[in-house]
Design a protein around this motif. Structure first.
Motif, PDB file in Angstrom:
ATOM      1  N   THR A  46     -10.128 -12.702   4.075  1.00  0.00           N
ATOM      2  CA  THR A  46      -8.727 -11.523   4.361  1.00  0.00           C
ATOM      3  C   THR A  46      -7.682 -12.381   3.508  1.00  0.00           C
ATOM      4  O   THR A  46      -7.546 -13.884   3.654  1.00  0.00           O
ATOM      5  CB  THR A  46      -8.770 -11.344   5.680  1.00  0.00           C
ATOM      6  N   ILE A  47      -6.723 -12.275   2.804  1.00  0.00           N
ATOM      7  CA  ILE A  47      -5.732 -12.630   2.107  1.00  0.00           C
ATOM      8  C   ILE A  47      -4.701 -12.260   3.036  1.00  0.00           C
ATOM      9  O   ILE A  47      -4.214 -10.714   3.023  1.00  0.00           O
ATOM     10  CB  ILE A  47      -5.723 -12.288   0.814  1.00  0.00           C
ATOM     11  N   CYS A  48      -3.543 -12.563   3.524  1.00  0.00           N
ATOM     12  CA  CYS A  48      -1.414 -12.687   3.431  1.00  0.00           C
ATOM     13  C   CYS A  48      -1.309 -12.763   3.142  1.00  0.00           C
ATOM     14  O   CYS A  48      -0.673 -13.059   2.093  1.00  0.00           O
ATOM     15  CB  CYS A  48      -1.378 -13.094   5.655  1.00  0.00           C
ATOM     16  N   LEU A  49      -0.357 -11.192   2.484  1.00  0.00           N
ATOM     17  CA  LEU A  49       0.520 -10.653   1.186  1.00  0.00           C
ATOM     18  C   LEU A  49       1.918 -10.086   1.685  1.00  0.00           C
ATOM     19  O   LEU A  49       1.991  -9.472   3.408  1.00  0.00           O
ATOM     20  CB  LEU A  49       0.099  -9.977   0.138  1.00  0.00           C
ATOM     21  N   VAL A  59      -8.484  -7.548   2.755  1.00  0.00           N
ATOM     22  CA  VAL A  59      -9.672  -7.531   2.637  1.00  0.00           C
ATOM     23  C   VAL A  59     -10.489  -7.609   1.073  1.00  0.00           C
ATOM     24  O   VAL A  59     -10.633  -5.846   0.984  1.00  0.00           O
ATOM     25  CB  VAL A  59     -10.749  -6.937   3.455  1.00  0.00           C
ATOM     26  N   ALA A  60     -11.104  -8.313   0.747  1.00  0.00           N
ATOM     27  CA  ALA A  60     -11.788  -8.299  -0.553  1.00  0.00           C
ATOM     28  C   ALA A  60     -12.865  -8.927  -0.468  1.00  0.00           C
ATOM     29  O   ALA A  60     -13.472  -9.662   0.197  1.00  0.00           O
ATOM     30  CB  ALA A  60     -10.958  -8.276  -1.886  1.00  0.00           C
ATOM     31  N   GLY A  97      -9.851 -18.972   7.743  1.00  0.00           N
ATOM     32  CA  GLY A  97     -10.167 -17.559   9.701  1.00  0.00           C
ATOM     33  C   GLY A  97     -10.327 -16.858   9.648  1.00  0.00           C
ATOM     34  O   GLY A  97     -10.414 -16.189  10.477  1.00  0.00           O
ATOM     35  N   VAL A  98      -8.770 -16.547   9.031  1.00  0.00           N
ATOM     36  CA  VAL A  98      -8.248 -15.299   8.647  1.00  0.00           C
ATOM     37  C   VAL A  98      -9.243 -13.872   8.682  1.00  0.00           C
ATOM     38  O   VAL A  98     -10.220 -14.278   7.910  1.00  0.00           O
ATOM     39  CB  VAL A  98      -6.818 -15.276   8.212  1.00  0.00           C
ATOM     40  N   CYS A  99      -8.613 -13.246   9.561  1.00  0.00           N
ATOM     41  CA  CYS A  99      -9.697 -12.158   9.524  1.00  0.00           C
ATOM     42  C   CYS A  99      -8.500 -10.268  10.187  1.00  0.00           C
ATOM     43  O   CYS A  99      -7.652 -10.910  10.712  1.00  0.00           O
ATOM     44  CB  CYS A  99     -10.807 -11.917  10.546  1.00  0.00           C
ATOM     45  N   PRO A 108       0.016  -4.017   8.511  1.00  0.00           N
ATOM     46  CA  PRO A 108      -0.930  -2.658   8.146  1.00  0.00           C
ATOM     47  C   PRO A 108      -2.690  -3.873   7.131  1.00  0.00           C
ATOM     48  O   PRO A 108      -2.409  -4.782   6.600  1.00  0.00           O
ATOM     49  CB  PRO A 108      -0.147  -2.407   6.839  1.00  0.00           C
ATOM     50  N   VAL A 109      -3.688  -3.259   7.160  1.00  0.00           N
ATOM     51  CA  VAL A 109      -5.055  -3.669   6.756  1.00  0.00           C
ATOM     52  C   VAL A 109      -5.487  -2.752   5.889  1.00  0.00           C
ATOM     53  O   VAL A 109      -5.782  -1.386   5.544  1.00  0.00           O
ATOM     54  CB  VAL A 109      -5.872  -4.103   7.958  1.00  0.00           C
ATOM     55  N   TYR A 110      -5.364  -3.507   4.166  1.00  0.00           N
ATOM     56  CA  TYR A 110      -6.264  -2.883   3.107  1.00  0.00           C
ATOM     57  C   TYR A 110      -7.159  -3.051   3.103  1.00  0.00           C
ATOM     58  O   TYR A 110      -7.658  -4.269   3.058  1.00  0.00           O
ATOM     59  CB  TYR A 110      -5.311  -2.833   2.238  1.00  0.00           C
TER      60      TYR A 110
END
Length: 156
Positions: A46-49, A59-60, A97-99, A108-110
């Motif tokens: 999970t990457i915060c952009l 999330v990739a 630990g980001v989720c 928003p989650v992609y």
């Protein structure tokens, strides 16, 4: 926040999902894959952009790389990763630990389509030694994620 907020999230929304705590760190894709006995791609990172003034989570699959052109096309601007302090402030989770569960702020989650090669993935769970094993489509549904295609081709 962190681990407790993730446990509370699952207790409320998916009580059958177990948060797995390990004695060692699983803060990187390679450590998480080794710890949970899966291939690196099955780790859902999970990457915060930030794009302009918008902050989002992507999330990739663990071995995927974001494609700059694709992400600009999808998000309407060049995404930039936030620094560790910003990530912790916004998500409530430490880097590693980001989720997309139990967030301090609604975001928003992609989910990148690269995840769909797996039935089940292993995202972190709010701490550098915590994760869950969850179905890809279920993760997207629980987090209200929108599917996107922003990773480089040839993954997996």
């Amino acid at each position: 926040m962190t681990l407790q907020s993730v446990k509370a999230f699952f207790a409320e929304h998916a009580p059958d999902v177990e948060v797995i705590e390990t004695p060692t760190s699983s803060a990187t894709v390679s450590l998480a894959a080794e710890t949970h006995g899966v291939e690196p791609g099955q780790i859902a990172k999970t990457i915060c952009l930030r794009v302009g003034d918008r902050v989002m989570l992507v999330v990739a699959r663990g071995d995927a790389r974001i494609d700059n052109r694709k992400s600009r096309d999808v998000f309407g601007g060049k995404p930039r990763m936030l620094d560790a302090d910003q990530v912790a402030d916004i998500t409530g989770h430490p880097v590693g630990g980001v989720c997309p569960f139990g967030l301090a702020s609604p975001l928003p989650v992609y989910c990148d389509v690269s995840l769909r090669v797996y039935d089940q993935v292993v995202p972190a769970a709010g701490a550098i030694n915590a994760a869950v094993k969850i179905g890809v489509e279920r993760m997207a549904a629980l987090t209200g994620a929108e599917w996107c295609d922003i990773c480089q081709d040839g993954q997996g």
